[in-house]
Motif scaffolding. Structure first.
Motif, PDB file in Angstrom:
ATOM      1  N   VAL A 148      11.437   2.279  -4.982  1.00  0.00           N
ATOM      2  CA  VAL A 148      10.492   1.169  -5.158  1.00  0.00           C
ATOM      3  C   VAL A 148       9.293   1.628  -5.980  1.00  0.00           C
ATOM      4  O   VAL A 148       8.832   0.929  -6.888  1.00  0.00           O
ATOM      5  CB  VAL A 148      10.040   0.620  -3.796  1.00  0.00           C
ATOM      6  CG1 VAL A 148       8.998  -0.482  -3.977  1.00  0.00           C
ATOM      7  CG2 VAL A 148      11.231   0.090  -3.008  1.00  0.00           C
ATOM      8  N   HIS A 149       8.785   2.810  -5.665  1.00  0.00           N
ATOM      9  CA  HIS A 149       7.615   3.328  -6.359  1.00  0.00           C
ATOM     10  C   HIS A 149       7.900   3.543  -7.842  1.00  0.00           C
ATOM     11  O   HIS A 149       7.012   3.363  -8.690  1.00  0.00           O
ATOM     12  CB  HIS A 149       7.166   4.641  -5.719  1.00  0.00           C
ATOM     13  CG  HIS A 149       5.892   5.185  -6.278  1.00  0.00           C
ATOM     14  ND1 HIS A 149       4.662   4.608  -6.031  1.00  0.00           N
ATOM     15  CD2 HIS A 149       5.647   6.243  -7.100  1.00  0.00           C
ATOM     16  CE1 HIS A 149       3.725   5.288  -6.666  1.00  0.00           C
ATOM     17  NE2 HIS A 149       4.288   6.281  -7.320  1.00  0.00           N
TER      18      HIS A 149
ATOM     19  N   ASP B  64       0.818  -1.210   0.000  1.00  0.00           N
ATOM     20  CA  ASP B  64       0.000   0.000   0.000  1.00  0.00           C
ATOM     21  C   ASP B  64       0.857   1.267   0.000  1.00  0.00           C
ATOM     22  O   ASP B  64       0.562   2.247   0.689  1.00  0.00           O
ATOM     23  CB  ASP B  64      -0.933  -0.016   1.212  1.00  0.00           C
ATOM     24  CG  ASP B  64      -2.086   0.967   1.080  1.00  0.00           C
ATOM     25  OD1 ASP B  64      -2.430   1.323  -0.067  1.00  0.00           O
ATOM     26  OD2 ASP B  64      -2.630   1.393   2.118  1.00  0.00           O
ATOM     27  N   GLY B  65       1.962   1.242  -0.767  1.00  0.00           N
ATOM     28  CA  GLY B  65       2.820   2.405  -0.886  1.00  0.00           C
ATOM     29  C   GLY B  65       3.740   2.653   0.293  1.00  0.00           C
ATOM     30  O   GLY B  65       4.343   3.726   0.377  1.00  0.00           O
TER      31      GLY B  65
ATOM     32  N   GLY C 215      -5.050  -6.638  -0.541  1.00  0.00           N
ATOM     33  CA  GLY C 215      -4.176  -5.981  -1.496  1.00  0.00           C
ATOM     34  C   GLY C 215      -2.870  -6.727  -1.663  1.00  0.00           C
ATOM     35  O   GLY C 215      -2.514  -7.601  -0.883  1.00  0.00           O
ATOM     36  N   PRO C 216      -2.115  -6.401  -2.725  1.00  0.00           N
ATOM     37  CA  PRO C 216      -0.860  -7.098  -3.003  1.00  0.00           C
ATOM     38  C   PRO C 216       0.261  -6.708  -2.045  1.00  0.00           C
ATOM     39  O   PRO C 216       0.320  -5.579  -1.557  1.00  0.00           O
ATOM     40  CB  PRO C 216      -0.538  -6.661  -4.434  1.00  0.00           C
ATOM     41  CG  PRO C 216      -1.186  -5.315  -4.564  1.00  0.00           C
ATOM     42  CD  PRO C 216      -2.445  -5.399  -3.760  1.00  0.00           C
ATOM     43  N   TRP C 217       1.136  -7.666  -1.799  1.00  0.00           N
ATOM     44  CA  TRP C 217       2.359  -7.466  -1.018  1.00  0.00           C
ATOM     45  C   TRP C 217       3.544  -7.859  -1.883  1.00  0.00           C
ATOM     46  O   TRP C 217       3.438  -8.768  -2.701  1.00  0.00           O
ATOM     47  CB  TRP C 217       2.367  -8.338   0.237  1.00  0.00           C
ATOM     48  CG  TRP C 217       1.428  -7.936   1.322  1.00  0.00           C
ATOM     49  CD1 TRP C 217       0.081  -8.140   1.358  1.00  0.00           C
ATOM     50  CD2 TRP C 217       1.773  -7.266   2.533  1.00  0.00           C
ATOM     51  NE1 TRP C 217      -0.440  -7.649   2.538  1.00  0.00           N
ATOM     52  CE2 TRP C 217       0.577  -7.105   3.269  1.00  0.00           C
ATOM     53  CE3 TRP C 217       2.969  -6.792   3.070  1.00  0.00           C
ATOM     54  CZ2 TRP C 217       0.540  -6.487   4.514  1.00  0.00           C
ATOM     55  CZ3 TRP C 217       2.943  -6.175   4.314  1.00  0.00           C
ATOM     56  CH2 TRP C 217       1.749  -6.024   5.027  1.00  0.00           C
ATOM     57  N   SER C 218       4.661  -7.190  -1.677  1.00  0.00           N
ATOM     58  CA  SER C 218       5.926  -7.600  -2.279  1.00  0.00           C
ATOM     59  C   SER C 218       6.977  -7.596  -1.174  1.00  0.00           C
ATOM     60  O   SER C 218       6.854  -6.861  -0.194  1.00  0.00           O
ATOM     61  CB  SER C 218       6.358  -6.642  -3.397  1.00  0.00           C
ATOM     62  OG  SER C 218       5.435  -6.653  -4.461  1.00  0.00           O
ATOM     63  N   GLY C 219       7.989  -8.430  -1.346  1.00  0.00           N
ATOM     64  CA  GLY C 219       9.017  -8.477  -0.316  1.00  0.00           C
ATOM     65  C   GLY C 219      10.302  -9.086  -0.828  1.00  0.00           C
ATOM     66  O   GLY C 219      10.331  -9.754  -1.868  1.00  0.00           O
ATOM     67  N   ILE C 220      11.362  -8.821  -0.082  1.00  0.00           N
ATOM     68  CA  ILE C 220      12.613  -9.531  -0.301  1.00  0.00           C
ATOM     69  C   ILE C 220      12.985 -10.158   1.026  1.00  0.00           C
ATOM     70  O   ILE C 220      13.014  -9.487   2.065  1.00  0.00           O
ATOM     71  CB  ILE C 220      13.737  -8.619  -0.844  1.00  0.00           C
ATOM     72  CG1 ILE C 220      15.027  -9.430  -1.053  1.00  0.00           C
ATOM     73  CG2 ILE C 220      13.989  -7.409   0.044  1.00  0.00           C
ATOM     74  CD1 ILE C 220      16.064  -8.734  -1.917  1.00  0.00           C
TER      75      ILE C 220
ATOM     76  N   ALA D 209      14.259   9.634   8.134  1.00  0.00           N
ATOM     77  CA  ALA D 209      13.176   9.929   7.197  1.00  0.00           C
ATOM     78  C   ALA D 209      13.683  10.141   5.775  1.00  0.00           C
ATOM     79  O   ALA D 209      13.053   9.693   4.801  1.00  0.00           O
ATOM     80  CB  ALA D 209      12.408  11.161   7.667  1.00  0.00           C
ATOM     81  N   ALA D 210      14.820  10.816   5.615  1.00  0.00           N
ATOM     82  CA  ALA D 210      15.337  11.091   4.274  1.00  0.00           C
ATOM     83  C   ALA D 210      15.689   9.795   3.545  1.00  0.00           C
ATOM     84  O   ALA D 210      15.434   9.654   2.338  1.00  0.00           O
ATOM     85  CB  ALA D 210      16.554  12.002   4.351  1.00  0.00           C
ATOM     86  N   GLU D 211      16.272   8.831   4.258  1.00  0.00           N
ATOM     87  CA  GLU D 211      16.622   7.559   3.626  1.00  0.00           C
ATOM     88  C   GLU D 211      15.378   6.775   3.252  1.00  0.00           C
ATOM     89  O   GLU D 211      15.332   6.113   2.200  1.00  0.00           O
ATOM     90  CB  GLU D 211      17.507   6.743   4.573  1.00  0.00           C
ATOM     91  CG  GLU D 211      18.879   7.366   4.823  1.00  0.00           C
ATOM     92  CD  GLU D 211      19.748   6.470   5.684  1.00  0.00           C
ATOM     93  OE1 GLU D 211      19.506   5.249   5.727  1.00  0.00           O
ATOM     94  OE2 GLU D 211      20.679   6.998   6.324  1.00  0.00           O
ATOM     95  N   VAL D 212      14.363   6.850   4.093  1.00  0.00           N
ATOM     96  CA  VAL D 212      13.111   6.160   3.782  1.00  0.00           C
ATOM     97  C   VAL D 212      12.471   6.765   2.529  1.00  0.00           C
ATOM     98  O   VAL D 212      11.961   6.043   1.663  1.00  0.00           O
ATOM     99  CB  VAL D 212      12.140   6.226   4.976  1.00  0.00           C
ATOM    100  CG1 VAL D 212      10.779   5.624   4.604  1.00  0.00           C
ATOM    101  CG2 VAL D 212      12.728   5.504   6.183  1.00  0.00           C
TER     102      VAL D 212
END
Length: 233
Positions: free
Chosen positions: A106-107, A40-41, A60-65, A96-99
């Motif tokens: 990713v987006h 969800d973003g 909703g969809p999930w993605s992961g590593i 916060a800046a790294e996130v």
């Protein structure tokens, strides 16, 4: 629907999950790993589990590593035991800046899973190779070797091994060994090996021992995870 592939990051796996209509809460079994997630973003971190994690908000969809056991703490910059049995926002772990930069990467990727993989590869390039001692520890325990003998072979005392395991895996080496043994057993059972033979080959005393361990770690019976041949789906 769940799909998984090997990552370009050695030892890791990239996955996607799209719940079907009518699916109940998802049950994630402990595997000794930690994951970087996209949903969800948002970027989240799944800490190491000591029991099955039941997700009641899986719409909703999930993605992961999924990172190889013991490697994520160095990449993410947080000891594993601080995230044990938790799912947290990456913003709770990183500045916060790294996130924001990681979220944008990713987006902007062709697929979120590819973006997560790119983030992980950048982290690995900065962190350097995995600790070879931890790699040997995981390999030994996954092969069914006893904890005490493994510690001796690695030249570690019991306290030092436990301390390093907490930071790398989120729990002590005995818990890691239990989880890895269960994963071996489930792989055998899913391949059609009878439960009694599965128990013997995976290192359990007998089939009841296997059943108790599976229920303790997953919260459900072995036959719920691996239905007998011919059982209705």
């Amino acid at each position: 629907m769940y799909r998984e592939r090997a990552s370009r990051l050695p030892g890791a796996a990239v996955w996607t999950s799209v719940p079907a209509e009518g699916d109940g809460p998802g049950r994630v079994l402990p595997d000794g790993c930690m994951d970087l997630l996209w949903h969800d973003g948002r970027l989240l971190v799944a800490g190491p589990d000591t029991h099955a994690y039941v997700d009641g908000s899986s719409a909703g969809p999930w993605s992961g590593i999924c990172f190889h056991p013991g490697t994520a703490p160095t990449l993410l910059g947080v000891p594993a035991h601080e995230l044990r049995d938790r799912r947290v926002e990456l913003a709770d772990v990183w500045p916060a800046a790294e996130v924001r930069r990681a979220t944008a990467r990713v987006h902007g990727a062709h697929h979120p899973a590819r973006g997560l993989e790119d983030v992980a590869l950048r982290l690995a390039a900065s962190a350097g190779p995995p600790d070879p001692l931890l790699t040997r520890l995981v390999a030994a325990l996954d092969a069914g070797r006893p904890v005490a003998g493994t510690a001796d072979a690695l030249g570690l005392g019991a306290r030092q091994l436990h301390r390093r395991s907490l930071a790398a895996f989120g729990y002590g080496p005995k818990t890691l060994a239990r989880i890895l043994r269960m994963r071996r057993a489930l792989a055998l059972a899913h391949a059609g090996v009878p439960f009694a033979e599965t128990a013997a080959r995976a290192g359990y005393a007998d089939q009841p021992h296997l059943s108790r361990e599976v229920r303790s770690l997953t919260g459900v019976a072995l036959r719920e995870l691996v239905p007998p041949p011919g059982a209705a789906s």
